[in-house]
Design an enzyme around this catalytic site. Structure first.
Site, PDB file in Angstrom:
ATOM      1  N   GLY A  81      -5.408   0.376   6.675  1.00  0.00           N
ATOM      2  CA  GLY A  81      -4.013  -0.048   6.626  1.00  0.00           C
ATOM      3  C   GLY A  81      -3.117   1.106   6.173  1.00  0.00           C
ATOM      4  O   GLY A  81      -3.511   2.278   6.215  1.00  0.00           O
ATOM      5  N   GLY A  82      -1.924   0.753   5.709  1.00  0.00           N
ATOM      6  CA  GLY A  82      -0.967   1.772   5.290  1.00  0.00           C
ATOM      7  C   GLY A  82      -1.473   2.619   4.140  1.00  0.00           C
ATOM      8  O   GLY A  82      -1.225   3.832   4.090  1.00  0.00           O
ATOM      9  N   ALA A  83      -2.209   1.999   3.207  1.00  0.00           N
ATOM     10  CA  ALA A  83      -2.719   2.754   2.062  1.00  0.00           C
ATOM     11  C   ALA A  83      -3.767   3.775   2.515  1.00  0.00           C
ATOM     12  O   ALA A  83      -3.748   4.932   2.077  1.00  0.00           O
ATOM     13  CB  ALA A  83      -3.317   1.798   1.033  1.00  0.00           C
ATOM     14  N   ASP A 141       3.504   8.418  -1.494  1.00  0.00           N
ATOM     15  CA  ASP A 141       2.162   7.876  -1.762  1.00  0.00           C
ATOM     16  C   ASP A 141       1.088   8.969  -1.742  1.00  0.00           C
ATOM     17  O   ASP A 141       0.125   8.919  -2.508  1.00  0.00           O
ATOM     18  CB  ASP A 141       1.797   6.788  -0.742  1.00  0.00           C
ATOM     19  N   GLY A 144     -11.077   0.962   4.595  1.00  0.00           N
ATOM     20  CA  GLY A 144      -9.771   0.398   4.911  1.00  0.00           C
ATOM     21  C   GLY A 144      -9.049   1.239   5.953  1.00  0.00           C
ATOM     22  O   GLY A 144      -9.343   2.440   6.113  1.00  0.00           O
ATOM     23  N   LYS A 158       9.115  -0.246   5.547  1.00  0.00           N
ATOM     24  CA  LYS A 158       8.721   1.167   5.430  1.00  0.00           C
ATOM     25  C   LYS A 158       8.685   1.937   6.762  1.00  0.00           C
ATOM     26  O   LYS A 158       8.957   3.127   6.781  1.00  0.00           O
ATOM     27  CB  LYS A 158       7.341   1.277   4.775  1.00  0.00           C
ATOM     28  N   ARG A 215       8.009  -3.375  -9.098  1.00  0.00           N
ATOM     29  CA  ARG A 215       8.135  -2.911 -10.481  1.00  0.00           C
ATOM     30  C   ARG A 215       8.919  -1.595 -10.569  1.00  0.00           C
ATOM     31  O   ARG A 215       9.001  -0.976 -11.633  1.00  0.00           O
ATOM     32  CB  ARG A 215       6.765  -2.703 -11.139  1.00  0.00           C
TER      33      ARG A 215
HETATM   34  N1  NAP Z   1      -2.316   1.875  -6.221  1.00  0.00           N
HETATM   35  C1  NAP Z   1      -1.297   2.019  -5.401  1.00  0.00           C
HETATM   36  O1  NAP Z   1      -0.306   2.692  -5.683  1.00  0.00           O
HETATM   37  C2  NAP Z   1      -1.368   1.360  -4.074  1.00  0.00           C
HETATM   38  C3  NAP Z   1      -0.518   1.783  -3.029  1.00  0.00           C
HETATM   39  C4  NAP Z   1      -0.644   1.138  -1.795  1.00  0.00           C
HETATM   40  C5  NAP Z   1      -1.566   0.114  -1.633  1.00  0.00           C
HETATM   41  N2  NAP Z   1      -2.360  -0.255  -2.670  1.00  0.00           N
HETATM   42  C6  NAP Z   1      -3.366  -1.314  -2.498  1.00  0.00           C
HETATM   43  O2  NAP Z   1      -4.227  -0.935  -1.434  1.00  0.00           O
HETATM   44  C7  NAP Z   1      -4.683  -2.093  -0.750  1.00  0.00           C
HETATM   45  C8  NAP Z   1      -4.428  -1.957   0.748  1.00  0.00           C
HETATM   46  O3  NAP Z   1      -3.033  -1.902   0.976  1.00  0.00           O
HETATM   47  P1  NAP Z   1      -2.428  -1.738   2.472  1.00  0.00           P
HETATM   48  O4  NAP Z   1      -0.966  -1.635   2.323  1.00  0.00           O
HETATM   49  O5  NAP Z   1      -3.150  -0.681   3.222  1.00  0.00           O
HETATM   50  O6  NAP Z   1      -2.783  -3.178   3.093  1.00  0.00           O
HETATM   51  P2  NAP Z   1      -3.028  -3.582   4.614  1.00  0.00           P
HETATM   52  O7  NAP Z   1      -2.271  -2.658   5.524  1.00  0.00           O
HETATM   53  O8  NAP Z   1      -2.783  -5.039   4.688  1.00  0.00           O
HETATM   54  O9  NAP Z   1      -4.615  -3.319   4.837  1.00  0.00           O
HETATM   55  C9  NAP Z   1      -5.569  -4.147   4.244  1.00  0.00           C
HETATM   56  C10 NAP Z   1      -6.962  -3.542   4.448  1.00  0.00           C
HETATM   57  O10 NAP Z   1      -7.917  -4.383   3.792  1.00  0.00           O
HETATM   58  C11 NAP Z   1      -8.912  -4.782   4.742  1.00  0.00           C
HETATM   59  N3  NAP Z   1      -9.385  -6.133   4.445  1.00  0.00           N
HETATM   60  C12 NAP Z   1      -8.638  -7.204   4.092  1.00  0.00           C
HETATM   61  N4  NAP Z   1      -9.440  -8.282   3.912  1.00  0.00           N
HETATM   62  C13 NAP Z   1     -10.708  -7.878   4.189  1.00  0.00           C
HETATM   63  C14 NAP Z   1     -11.974  -8.529   4.179  1.00  0.00           C
HETATM   64  N5  NAP Z   1     -12.086  -9.829   3.861  1.00  0.00           N
HETATM   65  N6  NAP Z   1     -13.068  -7.799   4.484  1.00  0.00           N
HETATM   66  C15 NAP Z   1     -12.969  -6.488   4.796  1.00  0.00           C
HETATM   67  N7  NAP Z   1     -11.791  -5.806   4.814  1.00  0.00           N
HETATM   68  C16 NAP Z   1     -10.673  -6.499   4.522  1.00  0.00           C
HETATM   69  C17 NAP Z   1      -8.213  -4.745   6.065  1.00  0.00           C
HETATM   70  O11 NAP Z   1      -9.162  -4.669   7.102  1.00  0.00           O
HETATM   71  P3  NAP Z   1      -8.779  -5.153   8.611  1.00  0.00           P
HETATM   72  O12 NAP Z   1      -8.080  -4.004   9.264  1.00  0.00           O
HETATM   73  O13 NAP Z   1     -10.101  -5.470   9.229  1.00  0.00           O
HETATM   74  O14 NAP Z   1      -7.906  -6.365   8.464  1.00  0.00           O
HETATM   75  C18 NAP Z   1      -7.363  -3.464   5.916  1.00  0.00           C
HETATM   76  O15 NAP Z   1      -8.131  -2.317   6.102  1.00  0.00           O
HETATM   77  C19 NAP Z   1      -3.949  -3.263  -1.403  1.00  0.00           C
HETATM   78  O16 NAP Z   1      -4.818  -3.812  -2.361  1.00  0.00           O
HETATM   79  C20 NAP Z   1      -2.762  -2.630  -2.081  1.00  0.00           C
HETATM   80  O17 NAP Z   1      -2.318  -3.360  -3.219  1.00  0.00           O
HETATM   81  C21 NAP Z   1      -2.278   0.334  -3.888  1.00  0.00           C
END
Ligand code: NAP
Length: 284
Positions: free
Chosen positions: A135-137, A108, A133, A71, A21
């Site tokens: 991950g990258g966030a 971020d 969590g 990234k 977006r």
């Molecule tokens: N608002 C914003 O501006 C913004 C910016 C960035 C990201 N976000 C949001 O933040 C979230 C994470 O993003 P990311 O980039 O960090 O993603 P990512 O790197 O794919 O990490 C995903 C995270 O979710 C956990 N997870 C996934 N499924 C799970 C489950 N069934 N049970 C428990 N934990 C689970 C993963 O745990 P494991 O390590 O165990 O797989 C990991 O910690 C997303 O929803 C994204 O849309 C929002």
């Protein structure tokens, strides 16, 4: 939209990129501030990333946003990295400097903190923060909290090893790892809970979290923004917590890029929120 010979152009690189977006977000501000500018989606495959990035100065681009899956890799093509990009290990914004060199940064951290301060001005970093969590966030969230002086960050992730690797990346005693199964107990004494997992997002599994130990007044920040009001935010609100949604982070993180490419530090206002809510087709 009008394109002239003077139009200032920036991009958003991703593969795929159609979901981003960024063009709409920056487009709102370009119109609001009367700037002859444009942000265009650039679908760049991983094998052409280097050529695309190095072509930005030659094409007269002001810079580009960078999204999944580029990234981390794109950082290796920068002439310099900002401190935050080094801290997070990822670049989401490229700025083409006047002399044609490339600076990579990550907005971020700024977006997370700016939205937290705007939505919960009374929040104090003195009490523990809980981050779900790894991950990258979560990486950006922890970097932001450490920069702001949070003394204890309880990090919990389904896959504990990922949380331990993330804690090791920061090497700061403030970050302590706990078992995912202890997430309800980890809320005791916390002044901030951040959901940086994808749980609770439309189409994903719900976040299963008992909030009995959540004190009234605790700030609950859900990075998930689809739906806008997640089940976590609704349950937290019922307990007297301060809900902070993920959309604001998305909006605020765009500010430093807009300023670097086009000049003004843009304002995140209700008009922008409404514009993105409509554009993303978000529901409350
Ligand atoms: N608002 C914003 O501006 C913004 C910016 C960035 C990201 N976000 C949001 O933040 C979230 C994470 O993003 P990311 O980039 O960090 O993603 P990512 O790197 O794919 O990490 C995903 C995270 O979710 C956990 N997870 C996934 N499924 C799970 C489950 N069934 N049970 C428990 N934990 C689970 C993963 O745990 P494991 O390590 O165990 O797989 C990991 O910690 C997303 O929803 C994204 O849309 C929002």
């Amino acid at each position: 939209m009008r394109v002239s010979g003077e139009t200032k152009i920036a991009g958003i690189m991703g593969w795929p990129v159609a979901h981003s977006r960024s063009p709409q977000l920056h487009g709102y501000w370009l119109e609001k501030y009367g700037i002859d500018g444009l942000v265009v989606p650039l679908a760049v495959s991983p094998d052409r990333l280097e050529a695309a990035v190095r072509g930005l100065p030659a094409l007269g681009f002001r810079g580009s946003n960078v999204t999944i899956p580029h990234k981390e890799t794109v950082a290796t093509y920068m002439d310099r990295l900002s401190d935050v990009a080094q801290q997070v290990g990822a670049v989401n914004t490229i700025v083409v400097e006047d002399e044609g060199t490339l600076t990579g940064t990550n907005t971020d951290i700024f977006g997370f903190m700016a939205h937290l301060k705007a939505s919960a001005p009374g929040w104090q970093p003195a009490r523990p923060a809980v981050v779900l969590g790894a991950g990258g966030a979560a990486r950006a969230v922890i970097a932001a909290l450490l920069t702001d002086g949070v003394r204890e960050i309880r990090l919990l992730n389904r896959t504990r090893e990922r949380a331990e690797m993330l804690a090791a990346h920061f090497g700061d005693a403030a970050v302590t790892v706990r078992d995912w199964d202890d997430r309800a107990a980890a809320l005791s004494d916390a002044s901030l809970l951040v959901n940086a997992t994808s749980l609770g997002m439309t189409g994903k599994a719900p976040l299963d979290l008992n909030l009995d130990r959540l004190a009234p007044g605790t700030v609950v920040y859900d990075l998930v923004y689809s739906p806008l009001k997640t089940a976590l935010l609704l349950a937290a609100e019922e307990r007297g917590a301060v809900p902070v949604d993920g959309l604001g982070m998305l909006l605020h993180q765009a500010r430093p890029a807009f300023q670097a490419w086009f000049g003004p530090d843009p304002v995140v206002d209700d008009g922008l929120r409404d514009h993105l809510v409509r554009d993303l087709g978000l529901s409350a």
